[in-house]
Design a protein around this motif. Structure first.
Motif, PDB file in Angstrom:
ATOM      1  N   ALA A  89       0.915  -1.158   0.046  1.00 38.68           N
ATOM      2  CA  ALA A  89      -0.023   0.199   0.195  1.00 38.68           C
ATOM      3  C   ALA A  89       0.946   1.310   0.014  1.00 38.68           C
ATOM      4  CB  ALA A  89      -0.891   0.194   1.080  1.00 38.68           C
ATOM      5  N   THR A  90       1.789   1.068   0.709  1.00 36.30           N
ATOM      6  CA  THR A  90       2.779   2.337   0.631  1.00 36.30           C
ATOM      7  C   THR A  90       3.496   2.732  -0.592  1.00 36.30           C
ATOM      8  OG1 THR A  90       3.556   1.920   2.873  1.00 36.30           O
ATOM      9  CG2 THR A  90       4.780   3.440   1.792  1.00 36.30           C
ATOM     10  N   THR A 163      -6.443   9.322   5.766  1.00 35.89           N
ATOM     11  CA  THR A 163      -6.511   7.966   5.931  1.00 35.89           C
ATOM     12  C   THR A 163      -8.032   7.933   6.411  1.00 35.89           C
ATOM     13  OG1 THR A 163      -4.142   7.791   6.619  1.00 35.89           O
ATOM     14  CG2 THR A 163      -5.544   6.242   7.562  1.00 35.89           C
ATOM     15  N   VAL A 165      -9.163   4.560   7.617  1.00 32.28           N
ATOM     16  CA  VAL A 165      -9.344   3.914   8.997  1.00 32.28           C
ATOM     17  C   VAL A 165      -7.795   4.093   9.368  1.00 32.28           C
ATOM     18  CG1 VAL A 165      -9.411   1.854  10.008  1.00 32.28           C
ATOM     19  CG2 VAL A 165     -11.346   2.497   8.523  1.00 32.28           C
ATOM     20  N   LYS A 218      -3.997  -7.244   4.880  1.00 33.73           N
ATOM     21  CA  LYS A 218      -4.602  -6.789   6.205  1.00 33.73           C
ATOM     22  C   LYS A 218      -6.203  -7.360   6.027  1.00 33.73           C
ATOM     23  CE  LYS A 218      -1.716  -2.883   7.244  1.00 33.73           C
ATOM     24  NZ  LYS A 218      -1.631  -1.428   7.185  1.00 33.73           N
TER      25      LYS A 218
HETATM   26  C1  LIG Z   1      -0.527  -0.506   7.097  1.00 33.84           C
HETATM   27  C2  LIG Z   1      -0.715   0.784   6.691  1.00 33.84           C
HETATM   28  C3  LIG Z   1      -0.212   1.296   5.401  1.00 33.84           C
HETATM   29  C4  LIG Z   1       1.076   0.706   4.904  1.00 33.84           C
HETATM   30  O1  LIG Z   1       0.639  -0.602   4.155  1.00 33.84           O
HETATM   31  P1  LIG Z   1       1.834  -1.379   3.517  1.00 33.84           P
HETATM   32  O2  LIG Z   1       1.163  -2.439   2.934  1.00 33.84           O
HETATM   33  O3  LIG Z   1       2.640  -1.892   4.775  1.00 33.84           O
HETATM   34  O4  LIG Z   1       2.651  -0.621   2.781  1.00 33.84           O
HETATM   35  C5  LIG Z   1      -0.648   2.538   5.028  1.00 33.84           C
HETATM   36  N1  LIG Z   1      -1.522   3.223   5.774  1.00 33.84           N
HETATM   37  C6  LIG Z   1      -2.382   2.524   6.709  1.00 33.84           C
HETATM   38  C7  LIG Z   1      -3.427   3.476   7.567  1.00 33.84           C
HETATM   39  C8  LIG Z   1      -1.780   1.662   7.250  1.00 33.84           C
HETATM   40  O5  LIG Z   1      -2.404   0.958   8.495  1.00 33.84           O
END
Ligand SMILES: *Cc1c(COP(=O)(O)O)cnc(C)c1O
Length: 395
Positions: A89-90, A163, A165, A218
């Motif tokens: 996600a990053t 963000t 959540v 997640k």
């Molecule tokens: C875990 C998380 C990320 C990062 O996700 P990755 O897959 O580890 O890069 C980004 N934003 C939030 C709010 C997160 O909880």
């Protein structure tokens, strides 16, 4: 024991989840337990790579790989060509954010719950390009104040990035109300949906975001090392990715290249194909249960856990928001979060510890340093919540 009503066949969900036989898993905001169909999709492809070769396996799996985009499209309410599948996600978020042009004096608006990696990127761009980062305050419920956001808008605002959540705190920010403000003002809107995708229904059209990032491992219950980015079709042509390779662009002449159409421009050539196929399987699996049914059970279980913890003198719950999700955070009064996590681990219960540098604005404002995070999923059961509470009580 107060039973949580549910439309889901929890027994089947648990039978599908090998980890349920080994551990009470309350670290779903970290990485959920994979269900068997996801595990089989990943290991099946790895087996194929071992037997016929990696490139040959990818050729054979081409329809399954293409299906991943359609599955994510169904999950988010978008088209397959609006989806890029990347490492996490990053990286998804970064590819969108670093594609945006910023000039001195441009304003970036964000919220109190913003995730560390995103905020670090804001700070870097503020420093390198002279933009400013401004934080919209929370309302009385602890969620982003949409009124304050509306009052802050002017022509120098070039991005709203929040963000949905946050990593901790239970909060669900009012993403669609923010989208309405962004649309009305014509301001690009980037939503970090890493903790909401897989936990609740998400529709990019209803939310009104231009870009959205999420991860596989997640609440979606996919494998690690894969994530994705949505970019709206009418918006993507404005974005030039910070990195381009021979997949994201085509070398058309000695001195020329063409950026790939659609969201694929944010991908790169080499990828963990097995993880990508696993992501597709995880999305299909979540869609099978139904995201509304998943949300209802997750919220109900988390509500039960919060209520139990609230009765316990040994801990203080720190959750925020009008709408509270499956992430429950609390601090033990007599022990460190790490010691509690360890004690729970020894009892076969997984939680995580969340620390100030992950959500600094929020935790600093509330005087919090570190907390225990217990994040539920639909395959958790009341009995596991009882076990968690018993260990916390020390009995
Ligand atoms: C875990 C998380 C990320 C990062 O996700 P990755 O897959 O580890 O890069 C980004 N934003 C939030 C709010 C997160 O909880």
């Amino acid at each position: 024991m107060s039973a949580v009503a549910t439309a889901l066949d929890v027994a089947r969900a648990r039978a599908d989840t090998p980890g349920c036989a080994h551990v009470a898993h309350f670290n779903n905001a970290g990485a959920s337990l994979m269900p068997s169909p996801v595990l089989a999709a990943v290991t099946g492809h790895l087996d194929l790579e071992a037997i016929i070769g990696g490139y040959e396996a990818a050729e054979q799996a081409k329809p399954r790989i293409e299906r991943v985009y359609a599955a994510v499209g169904t999950l988010l309410g978008c088209d397959p060509d609006e989806v890029a599948v990347v490492e996490n996600a990053t990286r998804a978020w970064d590819m969108a954010f670093y594609s945006l042009p910023f000039a001195p004096g441009d304003r970036i608006l964000t919220a109190m719950a913003e995730y560390a990696s995103n905020y670090i990127a804001f700070l870097q761009v503020a420093r390198s390009r002279g933009a400013t980062v401004e934080v919209i305050p929370n309302d009385e419920h602890g969620q982003l104040s949409v009124d304050a956001l509306r009052r802050t808008i002017d022509e120098r605002v070039k991005l709203i990035a929040i963000t949905h959540v946050p990593t901790n705190g239970g909060l669900v920010n009012p993403a669609a109300a923010v989208g309405a403000v962004a649309r009305e003002a014509g301001i690009p809107y980037l939503l970090d949906a890493c903790q909401s995708v897989g936990q609740m229904p998400i529709d990019v059209g209803e939310i009104g975001c231009d870009m959205l990032s999420a991860t596989g491992r997640k609440f979606l219950r996919g494998p690690r090392g894969v994530g994705f980015l949505y970019v709206r079709r009418g918006f993507v042509d404005r974005l030039e990715p910070p990195f381009l390779d021979l997949h994201a662009a085509r070398w058309t002449a000695r001195d020329a290249f063409e950026i790939a159409p659609g969201a694929r421009r944010f991908e790169n050539w080499e990828s963990n194909v097995a993880a990508k196929i696993g992501l597709g399987a995880a999305v299909d699996y979540a869609l099978d249960w139904g995201l509304a049914a998943i949300r209802d059970r997750v919220y109900a279980l988390a509500g039960l856990l919060r209520a139990r913890l609230a009765e316990m003198p040994a801990v203080a719950v720190h959750d925020l928001g009008l709408e509270k999700c499956g992430i429950v955070t609390f601090s033990p009064r007599q022990a460190t979060p790490d010691a509690v996590k360890q004690r729970l681990r020894e009892a076969g219960i997984n939680v995580s510890v969340t620390r100030r540098p992950s959500t600094r604005l929020d935790m600093e404002a509330r005087g919090l340093d570190e907390m225990v995070r217990a994040s539920v999923h639909y395959y958790n059961i009341e009995d596991e919540i009882d076990r968690l509470c018993r260990v916390l009580r020390g009995s």
